[in-house]
Scaffold this motif. Structure first.
Motif, PDB file in Angstrom:
ATOM      1  N   HIS A  39       8.976   2.619   9.955  1.00 37.16           N
ATOM      2  CA  HIS A  39      10.065   2.762   8.702  1.00 37.16           C
ATOM      3  C   HIS A  39       9.936   4.626   8.346  1.00 37.16           C
ATOM      4  O   HIS A  39      10.767   4.696   7.345  1.00 37.16           O
ATOM      5  CB  HIS A  39       9.665   2.060   7.413  1.00 37.16           C
ATOM      6  N   GLY A  65       5.633   6.966  -1.258  1.00 42.81           N
ATOM      7  CA  GLY A  65       5.767   6.244   0.037  1.00 42.81           C
ATOM      8  C   GLY A  65       5.296   7.184   1.218  1.00 42.81           C
ATOM      9  O   GLY A  65       6.263   7.714   1.591  1.00 42.81           O
ATOM     10  N   LEU A  67       3.388   6.034   4.136  1.00 44.49           N
ATOM     11  CA  LEU A  67       3.350   5.443   5.263  1.00 44.49           C
ATOM     12  C   LEU A  67       2.402   6.332   6.384  1.00 44.49           C
ATOM     13  O   LEU A  67       1.236   6.446   5.712  1.00 44.49           O
ATOM     14  CB  LEU A  67       4.793   5.406   6.366  1.00 44.49           C
ATOM     15  N   SER A  71       7.086  11.958   7.140  1.00 41.94           N
ATOM     16  CA  SER A  71       7.802  12.827   6.199  1.00 41.94           C
ATOM     17  C   SER A  71       7.189  13.751   5.314  1.00 41.94           C
ATOM     18  O   SER A  71       7.557  14.888   5.266  1.00 41.94           O
ATOM     19  CB  SER A  71       8.713  11.818   5.235  1.00 41.94           C
ATOM     20  N   LEU A  88       2.146   9.400  -2.445  1.00 42.53           N
ATOM     21  CA  LEU A  88       1.590   8.144  -3.089  1.00 42.53           C
ATOM     22  C   LEU A  88       1.779   6.791  -2.051  1.00 42.53           C
ATOM     23  O   LEU A  88       2.777   6.719  -1.553  1.00 42.53           O
ATOM     24  CB  LEU A  88       2.225   7.826  -4.542  1.00 42.53           C
ATOM     25  N   ARG A  90       0.321   2.894  -1.222  1.00 42.34           N
ATOM     26  CA  ARG A  90      -0.437   1.612  -1.809  1.00 42.34           C
ATOM     27  C   ARG A  90      -1.133   1.037  -0.918  1.00 42.34           C
ATOM     28  O   ARG A  90      -2.530   0.553  -1.062  1.00 42.34           O
ATOM     29  CB  ARG A  90       0.665   0.493  -2.018  1.00 42.34           C
ATOM     30  N   ASP A  91      -1.046   0.946   0.458  1.00 45.18           N
ATOM     31  CA  ASP A  91      -1.494   0.617   1.571  1.00 45.18           C
ATOM     32  C   ASP A  91      -2.716   1.204   1.918  1.00 45.18           C
ATOM     33  O   ASP A  91      -2.470   2.417   2.747  1.00 45.18           O
ATOM     34  CB  ASP A  91      -0.579   0.125   2.607  1.00 45.18           C
ATOM     35  N   GLY A 116      -3.361   3.730  -3.951  1.00 44.05           N
ATOM     36  CA  GLY A 116      -2.770   2.910  -5.100  1.00 44.05           C
ATOM     37  C   GLY A 116      -1.438   2.753  -5.144  1.00 44.05           C
ATOM     38  O   GLY A 116      -0.743   3.353  -4.533  1.00 44.05           O
ATOM     39  N   PHE A 137      10.596  13.087  -3.257  1.00 49.95           N
ATOM     40  CA  PHE A 137      11.288  12.078  -2.271  1.00 49.95           C
ATOM     41  C   PHE A 137      10.660  10.704  -2.555  1.00 49.95           C
ATOM     42  O   PHE A 137       9.597  10.616  -2.471  1.00 49.95           O
ATOM     43  CB  PHE A 137      10.595  12.462  -0.826  1.00 49.95           C
ATOM     44  N   ASP A 139      10.784   6.870  -1.390  1.00 52.51           N
ATOM     45  CA  ASP A 139      10.832   6.252  -0.388  1.00 52.51           C
ATOM     46  C   ASP A 139       9.694   5.119  -0.311  1.00 52.51           C
ATOM     47  O   ASP A 139       9.093   4.988   0.707  1.00 52.51           O
ATOM     48  CB  ASP A 139      10.758   7.325   0.750  1.00 52.51           C
ATOM     49  N   ALA A 140       9.708   4.354  -1.382  1.00 50.11           N
ATOM     50  CA  ALA A 140       8.605   3.225  -1.234  1.00 50.11           C
ATOM     51  C   ALA A 140       9.247   1.993  -1.331  1.00 50.11           C
ATOM     52  O   ALA A 140      10.212   1.567  -0.615  1.00 50.11           O
ATOM     53  CB  ALA A 140       7.684   3.168  -2.346  1.00 50.11           C
ATOM     54  N   ASP A 141       8.911   0.991  -2.126  1.00 51.16           N
ATOM     55  CA  ASP A 141       9.480  -0.180  -2.393  1.00 51.16           C
ATOM     56  C   ASP A 141      10.606  -0.247  -3.123  1.00 51.16           C
ATOM     57  O   ASP A 141      10.539   0.094  -4.423  1.00 51.16           O
ATOM     58  CB  ASP A 141       8.492  -1.377  -2.851  1.00 51.16           C
ATOM     59  N   TYR A 148      10.675   4.576 -10.607  1.00 51.68           N
ATOM     60  CA  TYR A 148      10.431   5.736  -9.745  1.00 51.68           C
ATOM     61  C   TYR A 148      11.203   6.993 -10.371  1.00 51.68           C
ATOM     62  O   TYR A 148      10.756   7.915 -10.462  1.00 51.68           O
ATOM     63  CB  TYR A 148      10.106   5.400  -8.339  1.00 51.68           C
TER      64      TYR A 148
HETATM   65  N1  SAH Z   1       8.169   8.436   3.752  1.00 49.86           N
HETATM   66  C1  SAH Z   1       7.782   7.750   4.687  1.00 49.86           C
HETATM   67  C2  SAH Z   1       8.092   6.184   5.059  1.00 49.86           C
HETATM   68  C3  SAH Z   1       7.579   5.676   3.917  1.00 49.86           C
HETATM   69  S1  SAH Z   1       7.729   3.504   4.390  1.00 49.86           S
HETATM   70  C4  SAH Z   1       8.311   8.398   6.139  1.00 49.86           C
HETATM   71  O1  SAH Z   1       9.628   8.702   6.330  1.00 49.86           O
HETATM   72  O2  SAH Z   1       7.431   8.954   7.051  1.00 49.86           O
HETATM   73  C5  SAH Z   1       7.429   3.063   2.691  1.00 49.86           C
HETATM   74  C6  SAH Z   1       5.904   3.335   2.389  1.00 49.86           C
HETATM   75  O3  SAH Z   1       5.730   2.654   0.775  1.00 49.86           O
HETATM   76  C7  SAH Z   1       5.018   2.247   3.040  1.00 49.86           C
HETATM   77  O4  SAH Z   1       3.902   2.646   3.507  1.00 49.86           O
HETATM   78  C8  SAH Z   1       4.661   1.153   1.880  1.00 49.86           C
HETATM   79  O5  SAH Z   1       3.118   0.883   1.949  1.00 49.86           O
HETATM   80  C9  SAH Z   1       4.584   2.110   0.779  1.00 49.86           C
HETATM   81  N2  SAH Z   1       4.835   1.416  -0.561  1.00 49.86           N
HETATM   82  C10 SAH Z   1       5.427   0.260  -0.828  1.00 49.86           C
HETATM   83  N3  SAH Z   1       5.465  -0.013  -2.124  1.00 49.86           N
HETATM   84  C11 SAH Z   1       4.432   0.762  -2.607  1.00 49.86           C
HETATM   85  C12 SAH Z   1       4.046   1.045  -4.191  1.00 49.86           C
HETATM   86  N4  SAH Z   1       4.327   0.201  -5.173  1.00 49.86           N
HETATM   87  N5  SAH Z   1       3.220   1.854  -4.331  1.00 49.86           N
HETATM   88  C13 SAH Z   1       2.863   2.781  -3.214  1.00 49.86           C
HETATM   89  N6  SAH Z   1       3.415   2.946  -1.884  1.00 49.86           N
HETATM   90  C14 SAH Z   1       4.188   1.742  -1.866  1.00 49.86           C
END
Ligand code: SAH
Ligand code: DHB
Ligand code: MG
Length: 223
Positions: A39, A65, A67, A71, A88, A90-91, A116, A137, A139-141, A148
């Motif tokens: 992603h 976000g 990953l 990025s 930031l 979460r996983d 977190g 930027f 780019d999360a959920d 956000y």
């Molecule tokens: N920006 C990255 C892609 C991010 S994909 C790139 O372009 O390389 C989205 C990421 O957001 C995933 O790793 C997912 O685990 C994370 N994510 C989803 N919900 C989240 C939340 N509530 N808090 C923090 N991270 C979250």
């Protein structure tokens, strides 16, 4: 035009402009080997983010976000040696891969990954009251994009640029059958905020390419 042609043209751009390099390729390979979803932004989008960072002369960047850190590496490469990118995630498994990728990219001195839920990390950043961010930027959920954006505004200054990924999602934003999807609703509410908030001057751009049909929003804070 067919999606396979979008991908082929992206490959041509990547090769012609030299948008990939061994460090980015290795970061992708490590993320794939660890089972992370593919992603991340495409190489040409990563370069666009890097250029946004250069255009804004960013010294402080926030990413929501992480990953595998793709990025983050692209944007952090635009930072001066005393710059900072906070991302930031979460996983914990994603964060671990990202930290390794950032380290191997030689950027661990300027990239900090906060593990977190982003809501908690954003609250923490607001309490810390550090310098505002120059580029943010999102780019999360996608369902939480409205929250956000509020946090991004609280962490911004006049001139801060806010970019949000995945605002078109193959047209699902307008598909009758997708209107109950929390992510679709989140992006719709987010775009409404962009349109209504007098602190923001915003646009939204559709894209096609290796990542299919999608898009991003681009906003500048004025206050
Ligand atoms: N920006 C990255 C892609 C991010 S994909 C790139 O372009 O390389 C989205 C990421 O957001 C995933 O790793 C997912 O685990 C994370 N994510 C989803 N919900 C989240 C939340 N509530 N808090 C923090 N991270 C979250
Ligand atoms: C997807 C793509 C993204 O860029 C993202 O941030 C999250 C999900 C996807 O293709 O599902
Ligand atoms: Mg994305």
């Amino acid at each position: 035009m067919h999606p396979s042609q979008w991908t082929a043209l992206d490959s041509y751009f990547n090769e012609t402009l030299g948008l990939s390099d061994p460090i980015l390729d290795a970061a992708l390979a490590r993320a794939a080997a660890a089972g992370l979803p593919a992603h991340e932004v495409a190489p040409n989008q990563g370069r666009m983010l890097q250029i946004f960072a250069q255009m804004t002369r960013a010294r402080r960047i926030l990413e929501i976000g992480t990953l595998g850190g793709y990025s983050a590496i692209c944007m952090a490469r635009a930072l001066p040696s005393d710059g900072r990118l906070i991302s930031l995630e979460r996983d914990p498994a994603h964060a671990q891969v990202a930290r390794q990728n950032v380290e191997l990219a030689g950027l661990s001195g300027i990239v900090r990954i906060m593990t977190g839920d982003a809501h908690a990390s954003l609250d923490q950043l607001r309490r810390d009251a550090l310098e505002p961010f120059d580029l943010i930027f999102i780019d999360a959920d996608k369902q939480h994009n409205p929250a956000y954006l509020e946090a991004a505004l609280a962490l911004s200054r006049d001139g801060t640029v806010i970019v949000a990924d995945n605002i078109a999602r193959a047209g699902r934003l307008q598909d009758a059958g997708s209107q109950d999807d929390p992510d679709v609703r989140g992006v719709q509410a987010f775009l409404q905020q962009l349109g209504q908030d007098l602190r923001l001057n915003s646009t939204a751009i559709q894209t096609v390419g290796a990542k299919g049909w999608d898009g991003y929003s681009l906003s500048i804070v004025r206050r």
